[in-house]
Design a protein around this motif. Structure first.
Motif, mmCIF file in Angstrom:
data_model
loop_
_atom_site.group_PDB
_atom_site.id
_atom_site.type_symbol
_atom_site.label_atom_id
_atom_site.label_comp_id
_atom_site.label_asym_id
_atom_site.label_seq_id
_atom_site.Cartn_x
_atom_site.Cartn_y
_atom_site.Cartn_z
ATOM 1 N N GLY A 162 0.821 -1.203 0.000
ATOM 2 C CA GLY A 162 0.000 0.000 0.000
ATOM 3 C C GLY A 162 0.856 1.255 0.000
ATOM 4 O O GLY A 162 0.536 2.236 -0.678
ATOM 5 N N TYR A 163 1.931 1.190 0.739
ATOM 6 C CA TYR A 163 2.838 2.338 0.819
ATOM 7 C C TYR A 163 3.466 2.645 -0.536
ATOM 8 O O TYR A 163 3.547 3.796 -0.953
ATOM 9 C CB TYR A 163 3.940 2.046 1.847
ATOM 10 N N GLU A 164 3.855 1.583 -1.237
ATOM 11 C CA GLU A 164 4.448 1.776 -2.572
ATOM 12 C C GLU A 164 3.392 2.282 -3.557
ATOM 13 O O GLU A 164 3.692 3.123 -4.415
ATOM 14 C CB GLU A 164 5.049 0.467 -3.085
ATOM 15 N N LEU A 165 2.173 1.781 -3.436
ATOM 16 C CA LEU A 165 1.090 2.258 -4.300
ATOM 17 C C LEU A 165 0.908 3.758 -4.094
ATOM 18 O O LEU A 165 0.783 4.538 -5.041
ATOM 19 C CB LEU A 165 -0.217 1.526 -3.985
ATOM 20 N N SER A 166 0.896 4.143 -2.831
ATOM 21 C CA SER A 166 0.795 5.550 -2.459
ATOM 22 C C SER A 166 1.849 6.386 -3.173
ATOM 23 O O SER A 166 1.559 7.454 -3.709
ATOM 24 C CB SER A 166 1.010 5.672 -0.950
ATOM 25 N N ALA A 167 3.078 5.870 -3.171
ATOM 26 C CA ALA A 167 4.182 6.592 -3.807
ATOM 27 C C ALA A 167 3.969 6.686 -5.315
ATOM 28 O O ALA A 167 4.283 7.703 -5.937
ATOM 29 C CB ALA A 167 5.503 5.883 -3.499
ATOM 30 N N GLU A 168 3.392 5.641 -5.918
ATOM 31 C CA GLU A 168 3.109 5.666 -7.355
ATOM 32 C C GLU A 168 2.113 6.775 -7.700
ATOM 33 O O GLU A 168 2.250 7.461 -8.708
ATOM 34 C CB GLU A 168 2.530 4.318 -7.818
#
Lengths: 178, 178
Positions: free
Chosen positions: A19-25
């Motif tokens: 989820g954190y990486e998705l957020s960054a995307e």
DNA sequence: ATAATACATGTACATATTGACATATATGGT
DNA sequence: ACCATATATGTCAATATGTACATGTATTAT
């Protein structure tokens, strides 16, 4: 509707991530046409998991910190591709507060108008400069079947959009005689 | 925030009118940069009345049908002008489902991509044609202190935006080799 | 006359979105 | 050691927005 759902499925279709990486995307790659805060992403991931569109595995960062790595399922991929191929009418013109202000700008003094247009032009020029620099990540334009083609097309569009916005702002200053 | 509030105050600052007429304005004059359904407008009018930003008088259409003609108050005008003159950072790029699809378009077959771009181009060309026709309402460009200047500036911007979108779509078809 | 469309105002429910609250670990620099 | 920043995940409340529900009058064309 459920555009966030498809934005997430599309990203997970490219690569499994947390989820954190998705957020960054959303803050980098999708920044020019979509946004979502983590407070919207985490509940949506929960929902998509319940719906069987995605699954996750728990991984450990460091010694104990857990993160959930989400992976798209066959059902999710199917649903995403169905959505992507759907024929859809162009969406209504998006809301734009600045244009709303310009519409009412006859009520401002020439000084105020000048400051409004100049301030915005400076910000759009900065964005344009940033986008052009982003373009450097492509040594050469990706081929039509390259996985990067989508990224390249939207970046091209974002630059054209900013260029036109800057031209328009200059024209406004000219037409409004300031 | 409270952009709808200021859109309504701005319109009522130009001319007193009913909720129904405000609704029509959102579908015509403001259509290129803002929208609001009557289900959002009527409650907002109620709230603005309670806040003392606007007042209304009941008028009769025909024999018995009542309509409320809203008028901006001094407090409302003051608040509106304060908002209009405020310095504000450019808003984050608005959400755009089509660009989201383009971003993921590498997953489509060439035939599907072709159909996606062609369909959108046709719709944007139609919008462009409509906007150019709208421009005819100005016999001559309004002067910088004319009450029509805001309308003229946003229409100019809308045409430029559509032109660029059409160019971009053609470029996409070209770059994606279809 | 009658039917279709425009005028006119409202509410209810669902969904979308943001900002604030809440918590805890990991890493890199000083 | 300590601090700042990044990593990591979640909830809650408020606001915004759209679709559908609900009702009734006025006007225009047939």
């Amino acid at each position: 509707m459920r555009e966030l759902k498809y934005a997430i499925l599309g990203l997970l279709n490219q690569k499994s991530m947390s989820g954190y990486e998705l957020s960054a995307e959303f803050e980098s790659a999708l920044n020019e046409f979509w946004s979502a805060k983590h407070s919207q992403i985490y509940p949506e991931l929960k929902k998509l998991t319940q719906e069987g569109m995605i699954t996750y595995e728990v991984a450990i960062s460091g010694h104990v910190l857990q993160k959930k790595i989400y992976t798209i399922t066959d059902a999710g991929r199917e649903d995403f591709l169905r959505w992507l191929a759907e024929d859809q009418p162009i969406s209504p013109t998006p809301k734009d507060v600045f244009r709303l202000r310009v519409f009412f700008s006859g009520e401002l003094t020439p000084q105020q108008r000048r400051s409004m247009f100049e301030g915005h032009l400076a910000q759009h020029l900065a964005r344009l400069s940033y986008l052009r620099q982003q373009m450097n990540k492509f040594d050469t334009p990706p081929g039509s079947s390259s996985p990067e083609i989508g990224d390249y097309l939207v970046l091209t569009g974002a630059i054209m959009r900013e260029e036109t916005t800057c031209e328009w702002l200059k024209k406004c200053m000219d037409l409004a005689g300031i």
